[in-house]
Design an enzyme around this catalytic site. Structure first.
Site, PDB file in Angstrom:
ATOM      1  N   ASP A 268       0.669  -1.399   0.164  1.00  0.00           N
ATOM      2  CA  ASP A 268      -0.639   0.205   0.108  1.00  0.00           C
ATOM      3  C   ASP A 268       1.119   1.359   0.062  1.00  0.00           C
ATOM      4  O   ASP A 268       1.987   1.216  -0.093  1.00  0.00           O
ATOM      5  CB  ASP A 268      -1.117  -0.320   1.475  1.00  0.00           C
TER       6      ASP A 268
HETATM    7  C1  BGC Z   1      -4.819   3.092   0.091  1.00  0.00           C
HETATM    8  C2  BGC Z   1      -4.846   2.173  -0.887  1.00  0.00           C
HETATM    9  C3  BGC Z   1      -5.060   3.109  -2.348  1.00  0.00           C
HETATM   10  C4  BGC Z   1      -3.496   4.230  -2.347  1.00  0.00           C
HETATM   11  C5  BGC Z   1      -3.216   5.284  -3.654  1.00  0.00           C
HETATM   12  C6  BGC Z   1      -3.831   4.774  -0.251  1.00  0.00           C
HETATM   13  O1  BGC Z   1      -3.788   5.894   1.491  1.00  0.00           O
HETATM   14  O2  BGC Z   1      -4.470   2.396   1.799  1.00  0.00           O
HETATM   15  O3  BGC Z   1      -5.824   1.896  -1.050  1.00  0.00           O
HETATM   16  O4  BGC Z   1      -4.915   2.269  -3.774  1.00  0.00           O
HETATM   17  O5  BGC Z   1      -3.322   5.164  -1.192  1.00  0.00           O
HETATM   18  O6  BGC Z   1      -3.933   5.733  -3.395  1.00  0.00           O
END
Ligand code: BGC
Length: 822
Positions: A268
């Site tokens: 993530d």
């Molecule tokens: C989220 C993800 C997301 C990523 C990119 C993160 O903070 O938890 O679900 O895909 O950001 O935007």
């Protein structure tokens, strides 16, 4: 850190653009592409190995972490390719409810609304829209779907995921992934694993036993892997003491060894914590930058602390995914044109199919002829999506008020709960200043040093609207206390898109404080930043609130029907603290329903809500965040153009004290940084059964405008599973949607703590008035099995097992039993 800041600001901008989007843009239309990515054949393997042999160490490392996109499209991530070897760059975009880039895209209903349709085929079509648009909008990888289970009603992302039930989640994620990838976009199932709360998401250590993990949370991920998901995104949190993105048990033992996953694993965003530990545990790609998998990895390879074969392993996995999607040999089909009309049609269909009618008394719905008082801000301002990475810049956005007016009857509108505040009367400020329209030029700072005088003690909600980034929003200090300090963590940047954005696109923050009668010191410092800034300072007091409620009551009394839109704004990065509706909406609903019993409450909320006013209402319609076509869908359901097709995918508890994580802070939100999954396999509706606790609305609940009878159940076990047959009859006078559900009881042969009942299967049926249909639901052996942690394997729950057929987990109509044998 620079990366973090710029990314976070960019997210705000994308989010902010949602509210200003008003006009429809018709994209060019073309049929959905039908590229089915091929599997990794022998030549694919050779292609990847030959590339691997030619890549330098620097080039290999450049493929293992994100970088800045030289030509960004507003997407979340970018991976540079290696041009000299024909390895193309990859663009990675969110997300779960549509493609989140700078350009417009179809803003689909929130995934929880999709799930409410109990229809994997619809999930496949939802996935196809995103897959098609993702490719059309220059993307290669989609950061979706999210399959973390709804474990607590407080979790900020409950709208972004599907359900509290593992089986329903697994069915939907598999179909959606097939839809996305069938269009040639790589799907990323996220967040692996146990990211079931946003509170402390970056540090919390989730303690869970192996059995619970497999039977509950992991089932959706396993289904995604079986459906061929190209990528998996590791979660922020720890699992049993180790960060998910460096957790060998998850990333290697479960994902690769037990499940045979051959795709790539990415972090993530900013969720990597180490170099060697993460890479050897099975992480392939650090996003969105290379803090651990960049220079640090190169040093580690050079000094021998990381064997280069681990680098090769990760590169091989990434290249294999590219190859499988035709991105290495140019066999991927050309990027299609967007088909915004097809997207809008699916968005509308999903919103209608998922609309969940929770209550309907005294024939309140469908709306008959007669005047309508629409109450609530979402009536006029469209509430289309939640916040954070699930935000999409929609093709268009209209409020339900217009859709209701288009029906031709007399429709009035009253604000009800004020979200954006009323201008400060000039007389309360000394010296006076224009608090409605301040402009600060770039590079300048405007400041105010004066007083605010109030003539009686009251609770004031100060509301600031500002046009700059959160970091430069005006500093407002009342009697030495800053009213809008920056909130540490992600929540600030990921605030929801509705209550945090005014109709003109300005960002909005609120702060409620007790203000004593008398004169108070007020200081404001407003920096212009690099681009200049506009702001306005407003307030809501008991007096303004009472006026708004009185106006709503007058409107409700004067009309035949009242339709009250209630809201709750959710976003990743933060949890709710209560399941009550925010602000004073409960009191507003009490007042309006007292004035007009033909009141329908439409809920634009993220998850379960308490309803102390339920018995006074005529009807309650749960619409969650219904996407760009939500207004039309809401109107269609209210007027009965279609049957409300949705059923709850999560149990709605009565209040904050009666649900699976209530009363035990070790369970939620965790104590000392640790969160215990002590409910074990009794998650979601299973917990209510185990405790004999009656919820407000059970899992699977949802009314139709017609009625259904259930009869004649039989169950037959064979080696492919359990076939449950029964008849459903539409006993009413209009066509409607039934969603019969099959539940299966415990196995007498397993000495394991088992759920009282598990969901075994379901079927969505459209039946004409009087029509009867014989239905057969297959319950898979996996659903009848439990995870044996000693053998690290599933064991079939044999013996005589009860089988129920019902309209919800709390409305079981038929019962039989069957002998299950191995
Ligand atoms: C989220 C993800 C997301 C990523 C990119 C993160 O903070 O938890 O679900 O895909 O950001 O935007």
């Amino acid at each position: 850190m620079t990366d973090t800041v710029s990314r976070r600001s960019a997210l705000r901008l994308v989010g902010g653009a949602v509210a200003v989007a008003a006009a429809a843009t018709g994209g060019a239309t073309s049929p959905a592409g039908a590229h089915a990515p091929g599997g990794p054949g022998p030549s694919a393997g050779r292609r990847v190995e030959s590339l691997l042999a030619r890549l330098t160490l620097d080039e290999k490392i450049s493929l293992l972490h994100g970088a800045t996109d030289p030509a960004p499209l507003g997407q979340a991530g970018y991976l540079p390719g290696v041009e000299r070897l024909g390895i193309p760059p990859l663009r990675l975009a969110d997300g779960p409810a549509g493609v989140r880039v700078t350009a417009r895209a179809t803003a689909l209903p929130a995934p929880v609304l999709l799930a409410s349709a109990f229809d994997p085929e619809l999930a496949r079509r939802y996935g196809r829209v995103i897959g098609h648009e993702g490719r059309a909008l220059g993307q290669d990888v989609l950061l979706s779907p999210m399959v973390n289970l709804i474990r607590t009603p407080y979790a900020g992302r409950n709208f972004e995921t599907f359900s509290e039930d593992p089986l329903l989640t697994a069915d939907l994620v598999a179909a959606e992934i097939e839809g996305i990838q069938g269009e040639g976009l790589v799907a990323t199932v996220k967040h692996f694993a146990l990211n079931n709360q946003e509170r402390d998401r970056e540090s919390v250590d989730v303690r869970v036993d192996e059995r619970t993990m497999h039977e509950v949370e992991l089932r959706g991920f396993k289904a995604a892997v079986d459906a061929g998901a190209g990528a998996v995104m590791g979660a922020y949190n720890k699992v049993n003491g180790t960060y998910a993105c460096e957790n060998k048990t998850l990333l290697t033992d479960v994902l690769r060894t037990q499940w045979g996953f051959e795709g790539l694993v990415m972090t993530d965003w900013f969720a990597a914590h180490s170099t060697r530990k993460a890479l050897t545990a099975g992480l392939d790609l650090e996003m969105p930058a290379g803090t651990h998998f960049g220079a640090a990895l190169k040093r580690a390879v050079r000094d021998g602390s990381v064997a280069e074969r681990y680098v090769d392993r990760a590169v091989r996995r990434i290249l294999s995914v590219l190859d499988r999607f035709g991105l290495l040999d140019g066999s991927a089909p050309p990027r299609p044109e967007r088909d915004s009309r097809a997207g809008a049609a699916v968005a509308l269909e999903v919103a209608k199919a998922g609309a969940t009618l929770l209550r309907n008394k005294r024939g309140t719905l469908p709306l008959a002829d007669g005047s309508i008082a629409v109450i609530g801000q979402p009536g006029s301002l469209p509430f289309i999506s939640g916040g954070g990475s699930a935000h999409v810049v929609p093709d268009h956005a209209a409020g339900p008020l217009d859709a209701l007016r288009a029906r031709g009857g007399r429709v009035t509108h009253a604000l009800g709960e004020d979200i954006f505040g009323k201008p400060l009367p000039a007389a309360v400020l000394s010296p006076r200043f224009d608090s409605e329209g301040r402009r600060v030029e770039a590079g300048r700072t405007w400041s105010y040093d004066g007083t605010l005088t109030v003539d009686r003690a009251d609770e004031w909600t100060f509301v600031i609207h500002y046009s700059g980034a959160p970091t430069i929003r005006p500093k407002v200090v009342l009697d030495g206390k800053e009213l809008f300090p920056l909130v540490p963590g992600w929540g600030e940047y990921f605030m929801g898109g509705y209550v945090t954005t005014a109709a003109d696109g300005m960002s909005v923050r609120r702060r409620t404080v007790a203000v004593a009668k008398g004169t108070h010191k007020l200081r404001i410092t407003a920096p212009g930043g690099d681009t200049g800034q506009r702001f306005r300072l407003r307030r809501i007091t008991s007096a303004t609130r009472a006026q708004d409620v009185a106006e709503a009551v007058r409107a409700a009394r004067a009309a035949h029907h009242a339709v009250l839109f209630a809201y709750e704004d959710a976003t990743e990065g933060q949890d709710r603290t209560t399941i009550r509706l925010p602000g004073h909406q409960d009191a507003l609903i009490e007042a309006v329903t007292a004035a007009n019993p033909r009141t329908t409450v439409v809920l634009n909320t993220s998850s379960a809500t308490s309803m102390p006013w339920l018995e006074r209402t005529g009807a309650v319609l749960q619409m969650y965040y219904p996407g760009q076509e939500g207004a039309a869908a809401t109107a269609a359901v209210l007027f009965g153009d279609c049957d409300p097709g949705g059923r709850l995918t999560q149990t709605f508890p009565f209040d904050d004290d009666h649900h699976p994580v209530a009363g035990d802070p070790r369970r939620y939100p965790g104590v000392g940084g640790t969160e215990l999954y002590s409910e074990g396999v009794h998650a979601g509706h299973r917990w209510y059964d185990a405790k004999g606790e009656r919820p407000l609305f059970p899992f699977g609940h949802g009314l139709s405008y017609t009625s259904f009878g259930y009869e004649d159940v039989s169950a037959h076990w064979h080696r492919h599973g359990l076939d449950v047959r029964f008849t459903v009859r539409n006993t009413g006078r209009r066509a409607g949607i039934a969603v019969p559900q099959v539940y299966v009881g415990r196995s007498p042969d397993l000495e394991l703590d088992q759920a009282v009942r598990v969901l075994g299967g379901y079927r969505r049926l459209a039946l004409d008035a009087g029509q009867r249909q014989r239905v057969s639901v297959r319950v898979a052996p996996r659903t009848l099995s439990s995870w044996d942690a000693d053998r690290h394997a599933w064991v079939l729950g044999t013996g005589r097992r009860s089988v129920w057929v019902g309209a919800s987990a709390g409305d079981l109509r038929l019962r039989t039993s069957v002998e299950v044998h191995g």
